[in-house]
Write an enzyme that holds these catalytic residues in place. Structure first.
Site: not given
Length: 530
Positions: A191, A453
């Protein structure tokens, strides 16, 4: 206390309750809930010698520079955790940071329950988790005031990683003899910390021989409406159809000027006292943000509980078109008031929990340490943007059209009035120019992404640009969610995630076989291999 904020949400930062009970608006790109990898205080035994090692939750401290451009300012204590369970002399040092969080709950990333530990086990390496500056208890100053946050930048964080690798004396046999010139270092992140990994490979190519960037949000985007696109595309079709219908209805009513209809709608969702229309409709994003908590092993997630509450009627599931507005509006309202609101807000009233205009609340004024929402918002407001709001008019939207980036910009000013005299304008363009964004190229950088995602459109797998996979910068894409490939068990559930994990282990094994220490003719820079 209210909030609207993690890797965050802003604009009226719509809220979702963090594990410690605090609320946030925009969702940060955090790599998986730490509960997946709970801290471990049990003793560790070395894999080959059976020697007893310190518990994984043993805290170590490193003297980190406050300002890498002015070392005379001194140092602060940066926390880290480490183990040499699999280490043998000559093995790699595997370093990661959870990024925008207190790192104490992330000691699972020292173990083979994660890709970090799998790499260490395969290559006989040591693992480290390093707390990011201005998060947890790794702070240069005693508060998070604007004056203190002066040195809270992406570049300082990159410099931290390199300075740590160059100077740390690891608490293990030979731990003072493993700088990057003598041992191969591998930097892993997911991330935001995945982006930090990629940025470090661009900015400090000699510091880390290998990088592994999972769900790396490398392209900073101020108006990041596309956060919700993978959610809309991959959530159950009946659920997305009805969510679109309900959100559009909220917009019609809230902008109608019909005070009776507005009051009735707010009452149906337990938001009678929520003052501002964008706070009312923006609050609905919380159910959508729960998508980010999904991974390949999450059958009974909160997100699917939400969809079931809307789409299952008398034991029968709705068709792909959904049940329609009349049922969905009431069913969502019932779920919101009877189940979700308590989880989201606890004992707080709706305005205190969901409102984003009252700057007397502690969310806006609390400058105490270990306040991740504030630390993350500083990066969002200055360098990233990532405002998660409605889609453009030409796009279908599961987010209210009332919710726009003006609310995020306002909230930046509300939280940091000393820094922003008007609505904030994050310098996302500057971040992309500095670290190459989607177009970054680095040697020995493994990139892993998941099609489901919600942060995918900020990664090199966005589809907005065509970024090729190369032998030196391979891009592996599975069917997973946010950072699914970092967790070992997800490979046992989804074969596409397993394939990503196996590909990373294969590439890393090959690259490490080619590593040579400094002075032996090896060049660490980006070179012409790409």
């Amino acid at each position: 206390m209210r909030l609207a904020f993690s890797l965050l949400a802003l604009a009226p930062l719509a809220l979702a309750r963090l594990p410690d009970g605090r609320l946030h608006g925009n969702r940060p790109p955090r790599p998986l809930p730490p509960s997946v990898l709970a801290p471990d205080s049990t003793q560790v035994v070395h894999a080959s010698t059976n020697a007893t090692l310190p518990p994984l939750d043993t805290i170590y401290y490193f003297d980190q520079l406050i300002d890498h451009r002015n070392p005379s300012l001194g140092t602060f204590k940066q926390r880290y955790w480490s183990t040499w369970e699999f280490y043998e002399p000559g093995g790699p040092i595997v370093l990661s940071t959870p990024g925008e969080a207190n790192a104490a709950p992330y000691t699972g990333y020292l173990t083979n329950r994660t890709i970090n530990g799998q790499i260490a086990q395969q290559q006989k390496g040591a693992t480290i988790v390093l707390e990011h500056r201005y998060f947890g208890l790794s702070n240069p100053f005693s508060d998070l005031s604007v004056a203190s946050l002066k040195y809270h930048t992406v570049q300082q964080a990159i410099d931290d990683l390199a300075y740590f690798a160059d100077n740390v004396k690891l608490p293990m046999p030979g731990g003072d003899q493993v700088p990057p010139s003598k041992a191969p270092w591998i930097l892993i992140g997911g991330s935001y910390s995945g982006a930090l990994t990629a940025f470090t490979k661009i900015n400090k190519p000699d510091s880390f021989y290998i990088g592994y960037a999972s769900s790396a949000v490398v392209e900073s985007i101020t108006n990041f409406w596309a956060y919700f696109e993978p959610v809309r595309q991959y959530m159950p079709k009946n659920c997305s159809s009805d969510v679109e219908a309900v959100v559009a209805h909220f917009d019609r009513v809230l902008t109608s000027g019909n005070n009776t209809a507005i009051a009735e709608l707010k009452h149906l969702y337990g938001m009678d006292d929520v003052v501002h229309a964008d706070d009312v409709s923006g609050a609905l994003r919380n159910n959508l943000w729960n998508w980010q908590d999904l991974d390949a092993d999450s059958g009974g997630s909160v997100f699917y509980d939400f969809c079931d509450a809307i789409e299952v009627k008398d034991g029968v599931s709705a068709p792909a078109s959904g049940w329609g507005l009349e049922h969905a509006l009431t069913a969502w309202g019932t779920y919101w008031t009877s189940t979700y609101m308590q989880t989201l807000c606890g004992g707080d009233g709706a305005e205190d929990c969901l409102g984003t205009y009252n700057t007397t609340q502690s969310f806006w004024t609390d400058t105490s340490l270990d306040n991740p929402e504030r630390s993350w918002m500083w990066l969002v407001c200055n360098e990233f943007g990532f405002f998660q709001d409605t889609a453009p008019p030409y796009q279908p939207s599961i987010v209210s059209r009332i919710v726009t980036i003006s609310g995020d910009e306002r909230q930046c000013q509300q939280m940091f009035p000393e820094a922003f005299k008007g609505p904030a304008n994050p310098k996302a363009w500057k971040t992309n120019a500095e670290y190459d964004g989607w177009f970054l190229r680095a040697n020995r950088l493994f990139i892993a992404n998941g099609v489901r995602d919600p942060w995918r459109y900020a990664t090199v797998s966005s589809g907005f640009v065509d970024i090729p996979s190369t032998p030196q910068q391979p891009i592996a894409v599975g069917d997973g969610f946010h950072c699914s490939d970092l967790i070992t068990r997800n490979g046992a559930v989804d074969p596409t995630i397993l394939k990503v994990q196996q590909s990373s282990l294969s590439h890393i094994k090959k690259w490490l076989a080619e590593w040579k220490p400094a002075g032996s003719g090896h060049y660490y820079g980006r070179g012409n291999e790409l």
